[in-house]
Design a protein around this motif. Sequence first.
Motif, short mmCIF file in Angstrom:
data_model
loop_
_atom_site.label_atom_id
_atom_site.label_comp_id
_atom_site.label_asym_id
_atom_site.label_seq_id
_atom_site.Cartn_x
_atom_site.Cartn_y
_atom_site.Cartn_z
N SER A 10 1.11 -0.95 -0.10
CA SER A 10 -0.25 -0.37 -0.01
C SER A 10 0.64 0.85 0.04
O SER A 10 0.54 2.33 -0.36
N PHE A 11 2.21 0.90 0.56
CA PHE A 11 2.77 2.39 0.52
C PHE A 11 3.17 2.60 -0.58
O PHE A 11 3.01 3.68 -1.23
N GLY B 211 1.06 4.40 -3.25
CA GLY B 211 0.83 4.94 -2.88
C GLY B 211 2.38 6.51 -3.02
O GLY B 211 2.03 7.05 -3.97
N HIS B 212 3.72 6.01 -3.24
CA HIS B 212 4.50 6.01 -4.14
C HIS B 212 4.94 6.47 -5.57
O HIS B 212 5.73 6.97 -5.54
N GLN C 97 -0.29 -6.07 -3.36
CA GLN C 97 -1.14 -5.31 -2.63
C GLN C 97 -1.95 -6.67 -3.40
O GLN C 97 -2.70 -7.33 -1.57
N PRO D 250 -2.31 9.27 -3.70
CA PRO D 250 -2.21 8.71 -3.28
C PRO D 250 -2.14 7.83 -1.66
O PRO D 250 -2.25 7.39 -0.43
N TRP D 251 -3.28 9.26 -0.85
CA TRP D 251 -3.39 9.27 0.58
C TRP D 251 -4.66 7.92 0.20
O TRP D 251 -4.60 7.32 1.20
N PHE E 18 -4.58 5.19 -0.68
CA PHE E 18 -3.59 4.10 -0.05
C PHE E 18 -2.60 4.48 1.45
O PHE E 18 -2.62 3.55 1.86
N TYR E 19 -2.00 5.09 1.55
CA TYR E 19 -1.10 5.98 2.47
C TYR E 19 -2.05 5.43 4.01
O TYR E 19 -1.67 4.96 4.59
N VAL E 20 -3.11 5.90 3.93
CA VAL E 20 -4.02 5.16 5.00
C VAL E 20 -3.59 3.77 5.34
O VAL E 20 -4.42 3.67 6.52
N ASN E 21 -3.86 3.31 4.33
CA ASN E 21 -3.75 1.76 5.12
C ASN E 21 -2.56 1.21 6.17
O ASN E 21 -2.74 0.09 6.88
N VAL E 22 -1.54 2.50 5.91
CA VAL E 22 0.13 2.06 6.70
C VAL E 22 -0.49 1.98 8.05
O VAL E 22 -0.24 1.49 9.10
#
Length: 515
Positions: A89-90, A93-94, A108, A164-165, A167-171
Amino acid sequence: MAETGARKWIITITVIIAALLELIDTTIVNVSLPDIMGNLGATLDEVGWVVTSYTVANVIILPMSGWLGNKFGRKNYFLFSIIGFVVASFFCGHAHSLNELIIFRILQGFAGGGLLSPAQAILLETWPREEMGMATALFGLGAVFGPTVGPTIGGYITSHLSWPWIFYVNVPVGAIAVFLVITFINKTPQSSKGEKIDWWGILFLLIAVGSLQMFLERGDREDWFHSTFICVLGVSAVIFLISFIWRELNYESPVVNFKIMRHRSFTIGMFTSFMLGFAMYVSVFVFPVFCQSLLGFSALQTGELLFPGGIATICMMPFVGTMLKKGIPAQFMSTVGMLLFFGFSFLMASSNLQSGTENFFWPLIVRGIGMSLLFVPLTTLAVQDLHGKEMGQGTGLNNMMRQLGGSFGIAISTVILNQRIALHRNNLVSYVTSYNSAASTRLNLIITNFMSKGYSHDVAQQMANRAIDGAVTKQVLLLSYNDVYLFVGFFMLCCIPFLYLQKFKKNVTLPVDSH
């Protein structure tokens, strides 16, 4: 071994969080595709692989998840899947290019496929045997609620932050889940130690399920059998699926144990799970497109419309679990759920171009209640005869069939939609002629209106023709979407008899996994 007190609830929350991570990501990306297209310089067809790659990888791993849980220990596999999902996920987003994003979406999807079935199996062994209906209801919260609220969450995050967020929200959420798994979930033995790995079976499964899922995902965009690519995928799916089944039935340590199909309730339950996925995903697929393309709703508005139905599902799940515990037959509850879903489809098929948010509130509430009455009883009926290692295999196959049902449903509904668009357009256009007084009067009024604004007669006539064509197109789409709703509703009604081929039990409880 069943848990009690606070530990039982912490484990329950942990596995639901993990399952929600995977399920929300099946739909959260959909509303962000335009932003991803603009940011990464992709076409609409290219960006579609962001969704396809995840779904294909997800469906490939689902039938293997039971075997992998037995091979490495369920807790170990579950923990590894969460960590893999968070890391992927990170990097999603990157991603700086579409190819990067697709690669990490595949990873993923593979990791996400290992979250559902182990989560469900862990939940079933955490709760006492007599409370299995409630345990299934709690798991069903994520299974039904996740795909429903995915567009809402995706629309909100994309509108207020950037794509991208999503995906970042999963971290951070995944990090919490990792901590809770390590701290509270008991280690499970590796029951498949020493067994040979069926590499040929894995290869056949990868090609068969991957080809089938890609065939369904890409078929409409590639014009189905007019495309060599789609024809190759179709032939590949059939050949390797037959090879896979033959291999698994004749190998001593199969990746997927088809011998569990000897249980009649499970065999029929595979079809009813397919049907559930068909109805659930088609309704989530058609409704946003209808609202955004015809009614002019934004992605966020559409997502907000779906939210109350998700809340209705949450509120109903514990009630459904309690009714199962009291001995109300799961077949009866599922029948009511199918009738409610038909009611939702019938109400949606009555929509028009003046429909507003208030017209969709109650139909979506009816859908939410219907889904809660379908997911828990159908899952209960499907796995009621499974024991020991069969539980992990059964939940994996059951989840795969639900996902495949959704893919088949979307593919079939797209075909029906296109056919009905062609049919309705031919019918309506036949009335727009100079011989039809109503059409001529309407056209002349529009021409006069444009001329009153200073346009010449020729320009006004061209603009009027485009206006009439636009009005016809909107009516054609409206009628076609309504036809799809009716098709799904009648499909559900036709599936009711299959429920009564499964065994009745006075107190339907799910067997606990001995591991």
